[in-house]
Design a protein around this motif. Structure first.
Motif, PDB file in Angstrom:
ATOM      1  N   TYR A 652       0.976  -1.251   0.098  1.00  0.00           N
ATOM      2  CA  TYR A 652       0.552  -0.053   0.505  1.00  0.00           C
ATOM      3  C   TYR A 652       0.599   0.982   0.140  1.00  0.00           C
ATOM      4  O   TYR A 652       0.290   2.457  -0.157  1.00  0.00           O
ATOM      5  N   SER A 653       2.004   0.938  -0.252  1.00  0.00           N
ATOM      6  CA  SER A 653       2.809   2.507   0.128  1.00  0.00           C
ATOM      7  C   SER A 653       3.810   2.255  -1.697  1.00  0.00           C
ATOM      8  O   SER A 653       4.744   1.872  -1.217  1.00  0.00           O
ATOM      9  N   LEU A 654       3.623   3.139  -2.102  1.00  0.00           N
ATOM     10  CA  LEU A 654       3.379   3.360  -3.379  1.00  0.00           C
ATOM     11  C   LEU A 654       3.072   4.669  -3.527  1.00  0.00           C
ATOM     12  O   LEU A 654       2.587   5.660  -3.147  1.00  0.00           O
ATOM     13  N   ASN A 655       3.337   5.729  -4.253  1.00  0.00           N
ATOM     14  CA  ASN A 655       3.468   7.076  -5.277  1.00  0.00           C
ATOM     15  C   ASN A 655       2.048   7.099  -5.601  1.00  0.00           C
ATOM     16  O   ASN A 655       1.745   6.421  -6.783  1.00  0.00           O
ATOM     17  N   SER A 656       1.649   8.459  -5.240  1.00  0.00           N
ATOM     18  CA  SER A 656       0.608   8.622  -6.032  1.00  0.00           C
ATOM     19  C   SER A 656       1.270   9.555  -7.423  1.00  0.00           C
ATOM     20  O   SER A 656       2.075  10.019  -6.245  1.00  0.00           O
ATOM     21  N   VAL A 657       0.680   9.874  -8.433  1.00  0.00           N
ATOM     22  CA  VAL A 657       1.337  10.785  -9.293  1.00  0.00           C
ATOM     23  C   VAL A 657       0.897  12.273  -9.897  1.00  0.00           C
ATOM     24  O   VAL A 657      -0.792  12.208  -9.799  1.00  0.00           O
ATOM     25  N   ILE A 676       0.836   5.829   1.507  1.00  0.00           N
ATOM     26  CA  ILE A 676       0.023   4.746   1.943  1.00  0.00           C
ATOM     27  C   ILE A 676      -1.275   4.593   2.163  1.00  0.00           C
ATOM     28  O   ILE A 676      -2.264   5.530   3.034  1.00  0.00           O
ATOM     29  N   GLY A 677      -1.575   3.749   1.303  1.00  0.00           N
ATOM     30  CA  GLY A 677      -3.017   4.024   0.560  1.00  0.00           C
ATOM     31  C   GLY A 677      -3.972   4.660   0.930  1.00  0.00           C
ATOM     32  O   GLY A 677      -5.024   5.038   1.567  1.00  0.00           O
ATOM     33  N   CYS A 678      -3.444   5.423  -0.172  1.00  0.00           N
ATOM     34  CA  CYS A 678      -4.511   7.518  -0.477  1.00  0.00           C
ATOM     35  C   CYS A 678      -5.602   6.557  -1.236  1.00  0.00           C
ATOM     36  O   CYS A 678      -6.170   5.755  -2.320  1.00  0.00           O
ATOM     37  N   TYR A 694      -3.941  14.628   1.056  1.00  0.00           N
ATOM     38  CA  TYR A 694      -4.544  13.062   0.533  1.00  0.00           C
ATOM     39  C   TYR A 694      -4.864  12.613   2.279  1.00  0.00           C
ATOM     40  O   TYR A 694      -4.536  12.930   3.201  1.00  0.00           O
ATOM     41  N   SER A 695      -5.961  11.777   2.400  1.00  0.00           N
ATOM     42  CA  SER A 695      -6.210  10.865   2.885  1.00  0.00           C
ATOM     43  C   SER A 695      -5.774   9.181   2.967  1.00  0.00           C
ATOM     44  O   SER A 695      -5.471   8.987   2.008  1.00  0.00           O
ATOM     45  N   SER A 696      -5.567   8.566   4.251  1.00  0.00           N
ATOM     46  CA  SER A 696      -5.161   7.159   4.264  1.00  0.00           C
ATOM     47  C   SER A 696      -5.870   6.535   5.068  1.00  0.00           C
ATOM     48  O   SER A 696      -6.468   7.147   5.374  1.00  0.00           O
ATOM     49  N   ALA A 697      -6.408   5.861   3.836  1.00  0.00           N
ATOM     50  CA  ALA A 697      -7.175   3.769   4.086  1.00  0.00           C
ATOM     51  C   ALA A 697      -6.451   3.277   4.363  1.00  0.00           C
ATOM     52  O   ALA A 697      -7.263   2.268   5.538  1.00  0.00           O
ATOM     53  N   LYS A 698      -5.023   3.033   4.856  1.00  0.00           N
ATOM     54  CA  LYS A 698      -4.448   2.507   5.812  1.00  0.00           C
ATOM     55  C   LYS A 698      -3.667   2.794   6.544  1.00  0.00           C
ATOM     56  O   LYS A 698      -2.911   1.961   7.241  1.00  0.00           O
ATOM     57  N   ALA A 699      -3.578   3.705   7.307  1.00  0.00           N
ATOM     58  CA  ALA A 699      -2.622   4.593   8.140  1.00  0.00           C
ATOM     59  C   ALA A 699      -3.497   5.412   8.984  1.00  0.00           C
ATOM     60  O   ALA A 699      -4.399   6.246   7.956  1.00  0.00           O
ATOM     61  N   PRO A 700      -3.689   5.921  10.654  1.00  0.00           N
ATOM     62  CA  PRO A 700      -4.281   7.255  10.212  1.00  0.00           C
ATOM     63  C   PRO A 700      -3.481   8.095  10.561  1.00  0.00           C
ATOM     64  O   PRO A 700      -3.063   8.893  10.974  1.00  0.00           O
ATOM     65  N   LEU A 701      -3.369   8.502   9.495  1.00  0.00           N
ATOM     66  CA  LEU A 701      -2.859  10.195   8.882  1.00  0.00           C
ATOM     67  C   LEU A 701      -3.666  10.813   7.901  1.00  0.00           C
ATOM     68  O   LEU A 701      -4.529  10.333   7.316  1.00  0.00           O
ATOM     69  N   ALA A 702      -3.334  12.145   7.765  1.00  0.00           N
ATOM     70  CA  ALA A 702      -3.650  12.820   6.406  1.00  0.00           C
ATOM     71  C   ALA A 702      -2.252  13.814   6.009  1.00  0.00           C
ATOM     72  O   ALA A 702      -2.179  14.314   6.933  1.00  0.00           O
ATOM     73  N   LYS A 703      -2.149  13.963   5.147  1.00  0.00           N
ATOM     74  CA  LYS A 703      -0.703  15.409   4.557  1.00  0.00           C
ATOM     75  C   LYS A 703      -1.812  15.936   3.696  1.00  0.00           C
ATOM     76  O   LYS A 703      -2.318  15.939   2.861  1.00  0.00           O
ATOM     77  N   VAL A 704      -1.375  17.091   3.798  1.00  0.00           N
ATOM     78  CA  VAL A 704      -1.648  18.631   3.523  1.00  0.00           C
ATOM     79  C   VAL A 704       0.330  19.506   2.862  1.00  0.00           C
ATOM     80  O   VAL A 704       1.121  19.088   3.603  1.00  0.00           O
TER      81      VAL A 704
END
Length: 710
Positions: A652-657, A676-678, A694-704
């Protein structure tokens, strides 16, 4: 990124690009090819086989011609005066070769620098380079020490094949050591023709073989930013030495500065022989006898008329003509109705920097960013947790998103906001609610913003079935909501999704129309002229993900089928416009049929509305990895798409483009964002700056991420 250029230089570059149709095939005389590809194979050939260099032979194989080297050819000077370094480039290679012996290295091509120097100052550089090739014997070093004034070819760039691996070699920072990037599992030595596209950026490299799924690496050491072609010698099929000589056949070798050539070649009806620029000598016919039969030369120059000065009206009579604006430093093409930008000097997206990391109460399935009048920017997050519920965040310029309100949800899947007059609403879909008798009872809840309490309060509850998405829209001043019902229970994916209409007398939403869907995952509403459209992403029918998604059009107060589109676990549709052109892009999740294995690396597709045919037609395929969302945005006069890649079959850890619109090239990748699981991307602007979240469906985090301009 394109550097600032004078109007005269820009105009000259355009004229050069016209003369290089389809692609340049000779020494550029010192000019740097900021736009034009360069055929590296043509200079070692000739117009006739009788004039070939020593050690260069043309041979037929598999019905086409290729070049074979029996020894290193004479050096070729290309771009020898070019001091400008492209920020990225592609190398296109078509080759055929038999099995390579174990531990044997063969160069497809190399670029070396010739420099006279005493042995001492070069000792560290030479020894490191020779160790990398496994040739650092004491006798070799002693022999070199005896040639203090001899020319020593230092490797600047090389593409080398060894067994099942392909190596990108380049002189590292400050020119001290040779760096190496490795692509593993490149099964090229199988006595078949293959076309490779190697794209190199600052901190990434991507290899595409026969228009298949690209292999990407993110090495720890970047490609040097100070790389120059100045003083370079190009060697095709070798490194200018007998050792490392390429023993196979080459049919195509093209350097494409500044862009990813994959989109110029793929998709292709013949991916193993996809051609960007094949030298004229190799385009000759091969008769059954195996002899070369001369073919009629293909003219490569075309007539082009370019007007310079004040803008003229683009009419059908001017279709295909160019207009250059010295004031804007821009070049435009007339398509019969309007001027389309081909080159333009303007602000561009420079890079993306991490602005904020949000620790959330649980994994997040969806984000909705919206404005509340008098309050500001907010973000609603659909959290998976049934204990902590979902959260509403408020944006502050200095601290980013801060927790504002918690709302009780149970496995929330999606949020959607909408306005009716000055009132703001949020609707959320829950997927894990149990009744007192233990039966599943999914509901979605509409919340209304309370000006008095400054909170969202419960407004209306609607019965739904594992709702994956809500869409709000207006038609003729009436407000509608449509829900994407995904399934009933665990197995029944053939379920009706529902269009609701706002009923003013009852002040509630009531059922307006039911539409049969198959594991519906997303709705997208859009308007083209006077017409209103609604497109559903059908994901799964219980057996296969290969389904028809449906585009509906509003006719006489109801939605009727307009067009069906074949999709593969469609998870999202995104509509956008560029000028007068209308596009739809679908996120295809994966291919699955019955109990067979799933395929996660598949094409997602951009469709364009063909007004004359009244259909959406395929425009571009983009390889994605279990894509679940697309987000379109415009910035600085440019247009972008970012995809949420969620899973590649292993991780689930891969690049979004992030892709940028390049006109006739379509969308090309320009930035890779580790995720991570974007599960979702949202674009928003605040305080004069622009952001992606972005939000993650596999980790308790979101990033700006903050988008920086230059």
């Amino acid at each position: 990124m394109m550097v600032m250029m004078s109007s005269v230089l820009l105009y000259q570059l355009f004229l050069i690009s016209l003369r290089l149709a389809p692609v340049a095939t000779a020494d550029l005389g010192g000019r740097c090819p900021d736009l034009a590809p360069v055929d590296l194979l043509a200079p070692v050939l000739a117009k006739d086989t009788s004039e070939l260099m020593a050690g260069v032979h043309v041979r037929p194989s598999g019905g086409v011609l290729g070049v074979h080297f029996s020894g290193p050819h004479a050096r070729v000077d290309l771009l020898s005066q070019c001091d400008n370094s492209p920020e990225g480039f592609s190398v296109v290679v078509t080759l055929k070769m038999a099995r390579i012996a174990h531990k044997k290295n063969e160069y497809i091509f190399s670029v070396t620098e010739t420099e006279r120097s005493e042995f001492g100052p070069l000792k560290e550089k030479q020894d490191e380079e020779e160790r990398e090739e496994g040739r650092n014997s004491q006798s070799d070093i002693s022999g070199r020490r005896a040639k203090n004034d001899a020319e020593h070819r230092r490797l600047l760039l090389g593409l080398r094949l060894s067994g099942k691996r392909l190596y990108v070699l380049f002189r590292g920072q400050r020119g001290v050591v040779t760096e190496r990037w490795v692509f593993r599992g490149a099964r090229l030595a199988d006595d078949r023709w293959h076309t490779l596209v190697l794209h190199v950026g600052g901190r990434h490299a991507r290899l595409t073989v026969d228009c298949g799924t690209p292999q990407e690496i993110l090495p720890s050491k970047p490609f040097p930013s100070d790389f120059r072609f100045h003083g370079a010698r190009f060697h095709v099929g070798s490194r200018g030495r007998w050792k490392g000589l390429f023993t196979g056949l080459l049919r195509q070798l093209v350097l494409v500065p500044g862009s990813d050539a994959t989109h110029q070649l793929c998709p292709s009806a013949h991916p193993q022989l996809a051609a960007l620029s094949v030298p004229p000598l190799l385009l000759s016919d091969v008769a059954a006898t195996g002899k070369i039969v001369a073919s009629t030369p293909v003219p490569y120059e075309m007539e082009a008329r370019v007007s310079v000065g004040l803008q003229r009206t683009c009419l059908e009579a001017l279709r295909g003509q160019m207009w250059f604006s010295p004031l804007r430093k821009a070049l435009y093409l007339c398509d019969g109705t309007s001027w389309i930008s081909v080159l333009e000097d303007r602000k561009r997206l420079d890079y993306v920097e991490e602005r904020q990391v949000l620790s959330t109460s649980s994994e997040t399935n969806d984000i909705e960013v919206f404005q509340v009048q008098g309050v500001g920017l907010m973000a609603a997050m659909a959290h998976r947790s049934t204990t902590w519920g979902s959260a509403i965040y408020k944006w502050t310029q200095h601290n980013g998103f801060q927790l504002y309100q918690n709302i009780s949800t149970h496995g929330a899947l999606a949020w959607r906001h909408f306005h009716m007059g000055r009132k703001t609403f949020l609707v959320v879909s829950d997927s894990d609610i149990s009744t007192s008798v233990g039966k599943e009872s999914d509901v979605s809840v509409i919340y209304k913003w309370s000006r008095r309490s400054k909170q969202f309060v419960r407004f209306q509850t609607l019965q739904t079935h594992c709702a994956r998405d809500w869409e709000a829209f207006k038609i003729h001043r009436q407000t509608y909501l449509v829900v994407a019902n995904h399934r009933i229970g665990n197995n029944n994916h053939t379920v009706e999704s529902v269009v609701y209409k706002w009923n003013r007398p009852t002040k509630s939403f009531v059922v307006h129309q039911r539409l049969r869907t198959l594991g519906a995952y997303d709705w997208e509403f859009f308007k083209v002229g006077p017409y209103h459209f609604l497109v559903v992403a059908n994901a799964f029918d219980g057996v296969t993900t290969s389904l028809d998604s449906v585009i509906y059009v509003w006719v006489d107060g109801k939605f009727q089928v307009f067009q069906t589109v074949k999709t593969f676990c469609a998870t999202d549709w995104e509509m956008f416009q560029i000028g007068a052109r209308v596009f739809l892009v679908v996120a295809n999740g994966h291919r699955l049929h019955g109990n067979g294995p799933g395929e996660y690396a598949i094409n997602s597709t951009v469709y364009e509305l063909d007004v004359s045919e009244r259909l959406f037609v395929r425009f571009q395929d983009i390889v994605t990895y279990s894509a679940v969302d697309w987000e379109f945005f415009s910035l600085g006069g440019e247009h972008f798409l970012v995809v949420a890649n969620s899973f590649n079959g292993e991780s689930y850890s891969l690049n979004s483009v992030l892709y940028r619109w390049q006109g006739y090239e379509g969308f090309v990748p320009v930035h890779w964002l580790p995720t991570i699981g974007c599960s979702d991307w949202e674009f928003f602007s605040a305080g004069g700056d622009s952001y992606l979240m972005y939000s993650s469906a596999k980790a308790p985090l979101a990033k700006v991420f903050k988008l920086k301009m230059y």
